[in-house]
Scaffold this motif. Structure first.
Motif, short mmCIF file in Angstrom:
data_model
loop_
_atom_site.label_atom_id
_atom_site.label_comp_id
_atom_site.label_asym_id
_atom_site.label_seq_id
_atom_site.Cartn_x
_atom_site.Cartn_y
_atom_site.Cartn_z
N GLN A 49 -12.92 -89.52 15.01
CA GLN A 49 -11.81 -88.56 14.98
C GLN A 49 -11.79 -87.70 13.72
OE1 GLN A 49 -9.83 -87.98 17.53
NE2 GLN A 49 -8.68 -86.41 16.46
N GLU A 50 -12.00 -88.30 12.56
CA GLU A 50 -11.96 -87.53 11.30
C GLU A 50 -13.03 -86.45 11.28
OE1 GLU A 50 -12.43 -91.02 11.23
OE2 GLU A 50 -10.28 -91.38 11.16
N GLU A 51 -14.21 -86.78 11.78
CA GLU A 51 -15.30 -85.79 11.79
C GLU A 51 -15.03 -84.70 12.82
OE1 GLU A 51 -19.38 -87.29 11.67
OE2 GLU A 51 -18.57 -89.23 11.01
N LYS A 52 -14.41 -85.06 13.94
CA LYS A 52 -14.06 -84.05 14.94
C LYS A 52 -13.06 -83.04 14.35
CE LYS A 52 -13.18 -86.96 18.43
NZ LYS A 52 -12.80 -87.43 19.78
N VAL A 53 -12.12 -83.55 13.59
CA VAL A 53 -11.13 -82.65 12.98
C VAL A 53 -11.79 -81.72 11.98
CG1 VAL A 53 -9.07 -82.55 11.51
CG2 VAL A 53 -9.17 -84.19 13.40
N VAL A 54 -12.70 -82.25 11.17
CA VAL A 54 -13.41 -81.42 10.18
C VAL A 54 -14.21 -80.34 10.89
CG1 VAL A 54 -15.25 -81.43 8.45
CG2 VAL A 54 -13.47 -83.17 8.38
N LYS A 55 -14.94 -80.70 11.93
CA LYS A 55 -15.74 -79.72 12.67
C LYS A 55 -14.83 -78.73 13.41
CE LYS A 55 -20.12 -81.99 12.99
NZ LYS A 55 -20.91 -81.07 12.20
N GLN A 72 -11.86 -77.81 12.41
CA GLN A 72 -11.32 -76.89 11.40
C GLN A 72 -12.35 -75.84 11.02
OE1 GLN A 72 -8.00 -76.85 10.22
NE2 GLN A 72 -8.79 -74.85 9.67
N HIS A 73 -13.60 -76.24 10.94
CA HIS A 73 -14.68 -75.27 10.67
C HIS A 73 -14.71 -74.21 11.78
CE1 HIS A 73 -18.50 -73.55 9.51
NE2 HIS A 73 -18.91 -73.72 10.77
N ASN A 74 -14.64 -74.66 13.03
CA ASN A 74 -14.62 -73.72 14.15
C ASN A 74 -13.39 -72.82 14.08
OD1 ASN A 74 -16.97 -74.88 15.12
ND2 ASN A 74 -15.94 -76.11 16.68
N ALA A 75 -12.24 -73.38 13.72
CA ALA A 75 -11.01 -72.60 13.59
C ALA A 75 -11.16 -71.54 12.51
CB ALA A 75 -9.83 -73.52 13.28
N ASN A 76 -11.76 -71.88 11.39
CA ASN A 76 -11.98 -70.91 10.31
C ASN A 76 -12.90 -69.78 10.78
OD1 ASN A 76 -10.34 -72.31 8.56
ND2 ASN A 76 -12.02 -73.44 7.63
N MET A 77 -13.89 -70.13 11.59
CA MET A 77 -14.79 -69.11 12.13
C MET A 77 -14.03 -68.16 13.07
SD MET A 77 -17.47 -69.65 10.48
CE MET A 77 -18.50 -68.43 11.24
N LEU A 78 -13.13 -68.72 13.90
CA LEU A 78 -12.32 -67.88 14.79
C LEU A 78 -11.47 -66.91 13.98
CD1 LEU A 78 -11.14 -70.53 17.40
CD2 LEU A 78 -12.78 -68.67 17.78
N LEU A 79 -10.91 -67.40 12.89
CA LEU A 79 -10.08 -66.56 12.03
C LEU A 79 -10.92 -65.44 11.41
CD1 LEU A 79 -7.19 -66.30 11.06
CD2 LEU A 79 -7.76 -67.81 9.16
N VAL A 97 -6.58 -76.23 17.45
CA VAL A 97 -6.70 -76.64 18.85
C VAL A 97 -7.89 -75.94 19.49
CG1 VAL A 97 -5.56 -76.64 21.11
CG2 VAL A 97 -4.25 -77.16 19.04
N GLN A 98 -7.99 -74.64 19.24
CA GLN A 98 -9.12 -73.87 19.77
C GLN A 98 -10.43 -74.35 19.17
OE1 GLN A 98 -8.77 -71.60 22.22
NE2 GLN A 98 -6.58 -72.01 22.21
N GLY A 99 -10.39 -74.65 17.87
CA GLY A 99 -11.60 -75.13 17.19
C GLY A 99 -12.09 -76.45 17.74
N ILE A 100 -11.18 -77.34 18.03
CA ILE A 100 -11.57 -78.64 18.60
C ILE A 100 -12.06 -78.45 20.03
CG2 ILE A 100 -10.65 -80.87 19.37
CD1 ILE A 100 -9.01 -80.91 16.75
N ALA A 101 -11.43 -77.53 20.77
CA ALA A 101 -11.86 -77.26 22.14
C ALA A 101 -13.28 -76.69 22.18
CB ALA A 101 -10.90 -76.30 22.82
N ALA A 102 -13.72 -76.08 21.09
CA ALA A 102 -15.05 -75.48 21.03
C ALA A 102 -16.14 -76.47 20.59
CB ALA A 102 -15.04 -74.28 20.09
N LEU A 103 -15.77 -77.74 20.36
CA LEU A 103 -16.78 -78.73 19.97
C LEU A 103 -17.82 -78.90 21.07
CD1 LEU A 103 -14.53 -81.53 18.39
CD2 LEU A 103 -15.92 -79.83 17.19
N THR A 104 -19.05 -79.14 20.66
CA THR A 104 -20.11 -79.41 21.63
C THR A 104 -19.89 -80.80 22.23
OG1 THR A 104 -21.57 -80.45 20.01
CG2 THR A 104 -21.74 -78.04 20.25
N PRO A 105 -20.51 -81.09 23.38
CA PRO A 105 -20.37 -82.43 23.96
C PRO A 105 -20.78 -83.55 22.97
CG PRO A 105 -21.32 -80.96 25.57
CD PRO A 105 -21.24 -80.20 24.27
#
Length: 182
Positions: free
Chosen positions: A132-138, A140-147, A117-125
């Protein structure tokens, strides 16, 4: 020793939400009665009495000669849906004051999937306009970075009685997966 005869006792130290538990009560699963869990009441609110009760239990059960009463591991759980929080006083007290002897402590980061949720919230405009599938992948990448940016592991490693290992748990469709070891 036959594997079926193995008896494992584990303490599950949870927080941040307080539960009403008696650490002396055993939680035994019908599917494998050889795994016995003890759940602490939690001492995150700063109760000295609850902390001392847990420390006394750990000390007694870590030293006992009776295999069925001995604890074999402690799982200290920290929910990652609050990944940005500081190390709590309870964690400082546990990893700074609680000598578990030869009983290894496993630091368990739970709810790692909440970081999506945090990772998706951090997506750029621009990224929010992707399919949708690409947003989830990006996301998840952001979520992994937060971790990876979370410093709790490094901070508790500098304390007097640090955990032996760290695991990150992520729930998928009701199943729990180990997603990383440090």
């Amino acid at each position: 020793m036959v594997v079926e005869d193995l008896f494992i006792s584990i303490i599950w130290l949870t927080h941040p939400k307080r539960g009403i538990h008696d650490i002396e009560n055993e939680l035994v699963f019908r599917s494998n009665p050889n795994f016995v869990f003890h759940d602490s009441q939690g001492f995150e609110a700063g109760s000295i009495e609850e902390f001392e009760q847990m420390r006394h239990f750990v000390s007694d059960r870590a030293k006992t000669r009776f295999l069925k009463k001995r604890i074999h591991a402690i799982w200290y759980c920290i929910p990652m849906d609050q990944y940005h929080r500081a190390v709590l006083t309870a964690e400082e007290k546990f990893f700074g004051d609680c000598d578990t002897g030869n009983v290894p402590v496993v630091l368990v980061f739970t709810k790692c999937d909440a970081l999506l949720v945090q990772g998706i919230a951090a997506l750029t405009p621009e990224e929010t306009q992707l399919p949708q599938e690409e947003k989830v992948v990006k996301g998840q990448h952001n979520a992994n970075m937060l971790l990876k940016e979370n410093t709790t592991w490094e901070r508790v490693q500098r304390m007097k009685y640090p955990p032996k290992i760290c695991v990150e748990l992520k729930g998928v469709c009701g199943y729990i997966f180990w997603i990383g070891w440090n």
